[in-house]
Design an enzyme around this catalytic site. Structure first.
Site, mmCIF file in Angstrom:
data_model
loop_
_atom_site.group_PDB
_atom_site.id
_atom_site.type_symbol
_atom_site.label_atom_id
_atom_site.label_comp_id
_atom_site.label_asym_id
_atom_site.label_seq_id
_atom_site.Cartn_x
_atom_site.Cartn_y
_atom_site.Cartn_z
ATOM 1 N N GLY A 230 -4.929 -13.697 -0.256
ATOM 2 C CA GLY A 230 -6.040 -12.428 0.314
ATOM 3 C C GLY A 230 -5.970 -12.233 1.912
ATOM 4 N N ASN A 231 -5.597 -13.135 2.435
ATOM 5 C CA ASN A 231 -5.138 -12.801 3.841
ATOM 6 C C ASN A 231 -3.973 -12.074 4.303
ATOM 7 O OD1 ASN A 231 -6.602 -16.101 4.747
ATOM 8 N ND2 ASN A 231 -6.964 -14.372 5.966
ATOM 9 N N SER A 232 -3.094 -11.878 3.419
ATOM 10 C CA SER A 232 -2.251 -10.830 3.452
ATOM 11 C C SER A 232 -2.469 -9.554 4.002
ATOM 12 C CB SER A 232 -1.254 -10.643 2.241
ATOM 13 O OG SER A 232 -0.798 -11.611 1.764
ATOM 14 N N ASP B 71 7.919 -5.908 5.687
ATOM 15 C CA ASP B 71 6.760 -6.046 5.032
ATOM 16 C C ASP B 71 5.393 -5.566 5.681
ATOM 17 O OD1 ASP B 71 5.031 -7.285 2.834
ATOM 18 O OD2 ASP B 71 5.027 -9.022 3.324
ATOM 19 N N HIS C 177 3.890 -5.869 0.529
ATOM 20 C CA HIS C 177 3.639 -6.429 -0.717
ATOM 21 C C HIS C 177 2.240 -6.326 -1.345
ATOM 22 C CE1 HIS C 177 2.374 -10.114 1.494
ATOM 23 N NE2 HIS C 177 1.702 -10.386 0.386
ATOM 24 N N GLY D 167 27.379 -1.348 9.836
ATOM 25 C CA GLY D 167 28.342 -1.902 8.709
ATOM 26 C C GLY D 167 28.996 -3.009 9.270
#
Length: 547
Positions: free
Chosen positions: A300-302, A231, A191, A359
């Site tokens: 900002g730690n992401s 992510d 992200h 599926g």
């Protein structure tokens, strides 16, 4: 300055809790039933049509052709599919496309097709891992906390100028990352760099990194591979790497263990905070569990590392809850280790890592509080599991020769292989006992519940959506149903629906923007004293129970 999109909760966690219809909902038309059973190869016309499909697949999807030919069991067409896959495998070997080689070699191994390739799946996996960053121990491994700090970077995404009410603003996304290889490979969150890989983003975006020891110089970087579901993203830059962090395993990590978080909160480079793991079993993703931790985390730690006492990376920070101090989340590093070979090879489709599935929809089977397999409740029409013959009532016990006690463990195995790989499931069939079932891994759609709703009849699609199987109970109205059974722990179970209750489905709407399916029903529930009541049932387009 715009900070990173750090404070967010995935919408997938909201699940069935919502009960308010969105304004943008649109009704879908009546739907026809899809292919809900395996093919009957005793019928000549079915065999003839299937052979035609297989020949079409040979040029567009050879792994699917091999899978279908094996199930059909016609020697001539199977041999044709084997030869085409051998040709592709040898070509991929010459081009050093190890991930594509592994897909074919593993499929041959699962189907017991011997002595056709000049290599084995194990040999190809060794080649696949030989050059992958983060696997081998580099010479610049961080030995002290200060070196661990130097192994982290600030991610800087320059999106140009944003104009609001006639005024221009610098549009920047900040995040964190860390070196895993001396060649300049960096891990961060998807992200953080989303604008660089989002095909729908039409604006300006440039990627840079800043070293912990130099907060003034911006070094260009590029995205190598990414996974929007988990992510994660792998970046590459050309710098003299100061230090590298090793990747640990989280198998022995437990609640209460101490960890440190390093990153650039609010753009303050090289910041360290400390705390404990609050839980190792939070379901925020549809493809695995994440950690909850109480170490201080801010925008900002992401993408920053969460390291243990041994200074090795145990998780990657990705989210916190707005206004809730000490409620933060990190991605276990084990998922990253599984995906690194494919991220390093540029993902599987334009750099993106594609998750695999068959599926099916099901739940963990429990006995005495212990998980001991997966109950299959539903198979989406047209998916590979339909052709394998998987059905409601089957219990999955093993995959690829490994015991699976839960959906999470099955997804862990799937994550190690590309879509297009054939694996074997050991299944407990209610009539046949233990049987070996080959399945073709396909690319998992982003919205499996929506696919089920579009592909099947209302009464069948309500199984994965809300947890109940229904049949028509009125000749006067197509909207009146009787409940045959309810999945324990499902939304309908929690709402006190039970077998033989009557349900009138008056409307079903979809919210494409927020990705929810809403069903308005009138019902008389035995557990609620047979009172007439109107209810709105909700289902997200995705959930952790599709595999």
């Amino acid at each position: 300055m715009k900070l990173s999109k750090f404070h967010y909760f995935l919408k997938k966690t909201a699940g069935a809790a919502l009960c308010v219809l969105a304004v943008s909902c649109t009704s879908l038309p009546d739907k026809a039933s899809g292919d809900v059973s395996s093919l009957n190869y005793e019928k000549p016309d079915v065999v003839e049509n299937e052979i035609a499909r297989i020949k079409d697949f040979l040029s567009t999807n050879p792994s699917n052709a091999l899978f279908r030919a094996f199930l059909l069991n016609k020697p001539e067409i199977l041999e044709e599919c084997i030869l085409e896959n051998v040709r592709l495998a040898e070509k991929n070997f010459e081009n050093k496309d190890w991930s594509s080689c592994l897909k074919i070699a593993k499929s041959f191994e699962s189907l017991n097709i011997e002595n056709r390739l000049s290599f084995t799946a194990a040999q190809i996996r060794e080649k696949l891992l030989s050059d992958v960053p983060g696997i081998k121990v580099p010479s610049k491994t961080a030995q002290t906390l200060s070196q661990a700090i130097n192994a982290t970077v600030t991610i800087w995404v320059d999106k140009g100028i944003k104009v609001s009410y006639g005024t221009g603003y610098v549009d920047t996304v900040l995040g964190s990352g860390f070196f895993i290889d001396e060649r300049g490979y960096i891990i961060t969150n998807h992200h953080v760099i989303e604008s660089l890989v989002d095909p729908e983003y039409e604006g300006y975006a440039r990627l840079y990194i800043k070293l912990a020891s130099d907060n003034e110089t911006k070094y260009p970087a590029k995205v190598i591979g990414y996974d929007s579901v988990m992510d994660l993203a792998l970046l590459k830059t050309e710098v003299d790497v100061p230090n590298v962090l090793l990747l640990d395993t989280t198998k022995d990590l437990a609640a209460g263990d101490r960890v440190k978080v390093i990153g650039s909160p609010l753009g303050l480079e090289a910041s360290v905070s400390q705390g404990i793991i609050s839980s190792t079993e939070r379901t925020l993703f549809t493809q695995g569990k994440v950690f909850q931790l109480d170490a201080s985390v801010n925008p900002g730690n992401s993408g920053g590392p969460c390291i243990g006492e041994n200074l090795k990376v145990q998780a990657i920070v990705f989210a916190s809850v707005i206004g809730s101090e000490g409620l933060n989340f990190a991605i276990p590093v084990d998922y990253l280790i599984q995906e690194l070979p494919y991220l390093y090879n540029g993902g599987q489709f334009n750099g993106e890592f594609n998750h695999s599935w068959t599926g099916c929809y099901g739940k963990n089977r429990r006995s005495g509080g212990t998980k001991n397999g997966i109950d299959v409740y539903y198979v989406i029409p047209g998916t590979s599991a339909i052709y394998s013959g998987l059905k409601n009532g089957d219990i999955i016990k093993e995959c690829d020769g490994k015991t699976v006690s839960s959906v999470e463990e099955l997804q862990d195995i799937f994550r190690s292989y590309q879509p297009g790989t054939i694996l074997n499931l050991t299944v407990e069939d209610p009539e046949k006992g233990l049987v070996l079932v080959p399945v073709l891994l396909e690319k998992r759609p982003k919205d499996p519940a929506y696919l089920a709703y579009q592909s099947d009849l209302i009464e069948r699609s309500f199984i994965p959506l809300y947890g109940m199987q229904m049949t028509h109970s009125s000749t006067n109205s197509k909207k009146v149903y009787k409940i045959d059974w309810v999945i324990p722990g499902s939304e309908c179970d929690e709402a006190k629906f039970s077998e033989n209750d009557t349900v009138t489905v008056t409307d079903v709407k979809t919210d494409l923007k927020n990705k929810y399916i809403y069903a308005t029903v009138y019902t008389k529930r035995k557990k609620a004293g047979f009172l007439d009541v109107a209810m709105i049932l909700t289902a997200n387009f995705d959930s952790p129970w599709y595999f």
